[in-house]
Scaffold this active site. Structure first.
Site, mmCIF file in Angstrom:
data_model
loop_
_atom_site.group_PDB
_atom_site.id
_atom_site.type_symbol
_atom_site.label_atom_id
_atom_site.label_comp_id
_atom_site.label_asym_id
_atom_site.label_seq_id
_atom_site.Cartn_x
_atom_site.Cartn_y
_atom_site.Cartn_z
ATOM 1 N N ARG A 100 0.884 -1.180 0.000
ATOM 2 C CA ARG A 100 0.000 0.000 0.000
ATOM 3 C C ARG A 100 0.911 1.217 0.000
ATOM 4 O O ARG A 100 1.620 1.477 0.985
ATOM 5 C CB ARG A 100 -0.899 -0.024 1.236
ATOM 6 C CG ARG A 100 -1.629 1.283 1.443
ATOM 7 C CD ARG A 100 -2.768 1.175 2.435
ATOM 8 N NE ARG A 100 -3.914 0.549 1.813
ATOM 9 C CZ ARG A 100 -5.174 0.671 2.257
ATOM 10 N NH1 ARG A 100 -5.440 1.378 3.337
ATOM 11 N NH2 ARG A 100 -6.169 0.078 1.634
ATOM 12 N N HIS A 127 -6.982 0.885 -6.735
ATOM 13 C CA HIS A 127 -7.250 0.000 -5.589
ATOM 14 C C HIS A 127 -7.845 -1.298 -6.167
ATOM 15 O O HIS A 127 -9.039 -1.577 -6.004
ATOM 16 C CB HIS A 127 -8.207 0.687 -4.619
ATOM 17 C CG HIS A 127 -8.225 0.104 -3.240
ATOM 18 N ND1 HIS A 127 -7.534 -1.041 -2.902
ATOM 19 C CD2 HIS A 127 -8.868 0.511 -2.106
ATOM 20 C CE1 HIS A 127 -7.749 -1.310 -1.624
ATOM 21 N NE2 HIS A 127 -8.550 -0.386 -1.121
ATOM 22 N N GLN A 130 -9.838 -3.826 -4.077
ATOM 23 C CA GLN A 130 -11.178 -3.326 -3.767
ATOM 24 C C GLN A 130 -12.108 -3.537 -4.960
ATOM 25 O O GLN A 130 -13.224 -4.038 -4.808
ATOM 26 C CB GLN A 130 -11.072 -1.824 -3.417
ATOM 27 C CG GLN A 130 -12.366 -1.219 -2.958
ATOM 28 C CD GLN A 130 -12.804 -1.744 -1.597
ATOM 29 O OE1 GLN A 130 -12.058 -1.688 -0.641
ATOM 30 N NE2 GLN A 130 -14.015 -2.261 -1.519
ATOM 31 N N ASP A 221 -17.314 7.091 -2.282
ATOM 32 C CA ASP A 221 -16.105 6.959 -1.464
ATOM 33 C C ASP A 221 -15.857 8.328 -0.828
ATOM 34 O O ASP A 221 -16.513 9.320 -1.170
ATOM 35 C CB ASP A 221 -14.930 6.525 -2.370
ATOM 36 C CG ASP A 221 -13.626 6.295 -1.596
ATOM 37 O OD1 ASP A 221 -13.670 6.136 -0.354
ATOM 38 O OD2 ASP A 221 -12.557 6.295 -2.243
ATOM 39 N N CYS A 260 -16.432 1.572 -0.229
ATOM 40 C CA CYS A 260 -15.263 0.753 0.123
ATOM 41 C C CYS A 260 -14.912 0.859 1.601
ATOM 42 O O CYS A 260 -14.249 -0.029 2.137
ATOM 43 C CB CYS A 260 -14.066 1.170 -0.729
ATOM 44 S SG CYS A 260 -13.668 2.920 -0.571
ATOM 45 N N ARG A 288 -13.463 -8.652 0.486
ATOM 46 C CA ARG A 288 -12.058 -8.271 0.286
ATOM 47 C C ARG A 288 -11.167 -9.493 0.502
ATOM 48 O O ARG A 288 -10.260 -9.777 -0.274
ATOM 49 C CB ARG A 288 -11.657 -7.152 1.270
ATOM 50 C CG ARG A 288 -12.160 -5.768 0.904
ATOM 51 C CD ARG A 288 -11.473 -5.214 -0.346
ATOM 52 N NE ARG A 288 -10.035 -5.174 -0.198
ATOM 53 C CZ ARG A 288 -9.354 -4.205 0.415
ATOM 54 N NH1 ARG A 288 -9.986 -3.160 0.893
ATOM 55 N NH2 ARG A 288 -8.026 -4.253 0.506
#
Ligand code: CP
Ligand code: NVA
Length: 302
Positions: A100, A127, A130, A221, A260, A288
């Protein structure tokens, strides 16, 4: 598949195979309990996390593998030593890297310099874990992803980019609704539109929330992503018409709500919608782990 850095790199067959595998891992966990036996994976974080950290840690354990968590307190990436030396050293001991990072380029450098598969667990651009989990969640509700209409509303960001590629590769219809100046990256839009067209889908952009009418799912988001240097007070007026609330869900005849997380209640979404009957947020969070496990098995499994 050598790495998992962006959904852009996947063919339709590869993406749908990951969804099918994720469904099987979720339904039959015992069949995969040794899928990563003897494998060690370094999970590397430049930014905070709840879902990503816990789902990779527990997910890898459920596959019989071992994960090593590295944050920035014991030598920041690119500061104590170069990203390339980091990748080369980790490749001596580990079988894979989950990263990340602030900059997507860091993920690419890890993949280039190291000799083990790299999974992007969020960068400033994408992402993909996701996006895969989100389309697994949609696939659990709709048999044919090519017939689905997904709307994204809010800030065009890393999550939007991965959703756009996921929708495009599935041949879904997607509409992205943002305030002026907050649209997704122009190059990513062009690439996703080309992929959508090749698969019989579509990707359109609009500033008008009405464009989301009759969407099977609406997704939002945070209005301020990790690493963004803006204040809420400066943007709240511009984003207010894009908040997902029950009046919007009803007026636009929306099927499901998606996010998310982490969510900012009364900013991009109201509590009523977030906790409501149409919300898929906890299904997305659970998925996930299954989606990522499908990626790890594909990259590293025997
Ligand atoms: N959705 C997501 O990636 O959550 P975290 O930032 O908590 O990992
Ligand atoms: N767009 C958000 C996603 C968090 C999971 C961010 O990058 O902060």
């Amino acid at each position: 598949m050598e790495h998992f850095l962006s959904i852009k790199d996947l063919s339709q067959e590869q993406f749908l195979s990951l969804i099918t595998l994720a469904k099987d891992v979720k339904a039959n966990p015992k069949n995969y309990s040794q899928a990563l036996a003897g494998k060690s994976i370094v999970t590397l974080y430049e930014k905070q996390s709840l879902r990503t950290r816990v789902t990779f840690d527990i997910g890898i354990a459920k596959l019989g593998g071992h994960s090593v968590y590295l944050d920035q307190n014991n030598g920041a990436l690119g500061k104590r030593e170069s990203v390339s030396d980091f990748a080369k050293n980790i490749s001596c001991w580990a079988d894979g890297i989950v990263a990340r990072t602030f900059s997507h380029q860091t993920c690419e450098e890890l993949a280039q310099a190291g000799s083990v598969p790299v999974v992007n667990s969020l960068s400033d651009m994408y992402h993909p874990c996701q996006g895969l989990a989100d389309f697994l969640s949609i696939a659990e509700k709709f048999d044919d992803l090519s017939q689905v209409k997904v709307a994204y509303i809010g800030d065009g960001n890393n999550v939007t980019h991965s959703l756009m590629f996921a929708a495009a590769v599935c041949g879904s219809d997607m509409v992205v609704v943002c305030p002026q100046g907050c649209f997704p990256d122009g190059q990513v839009v062009l690439e996703a539109q080309a992929i959508a067209q090749a698969h019989g889908g579509s990707l359109t952009l609009s500033m008008d929330p009405q464009a989301a009418k009759n969407a099977d799912a609406i997704y939002t988001d945070t209005w301020i992503s990790m690493g963004d240097d803006i204040s809420y007070d400066d943007i709240k007026g511009k984003f207010a018409p894009y908040q997902v609330n029950q009046a919007m869900m009803n007026e636009l005849n929306i099927g499901y709500f998606m996010h998310c997380q982490p969510a900012h209640i009364d900013q991009e979404v109201t509590q009523e919608v977030f906790d409501g009957k149409q919300s898929l947020v906890l299904r997305q969070a659970e998925n996930r782990m299954h989606a990522q496990n499908a990626v790890l098995i594909t990259l590293l499994g025997e």
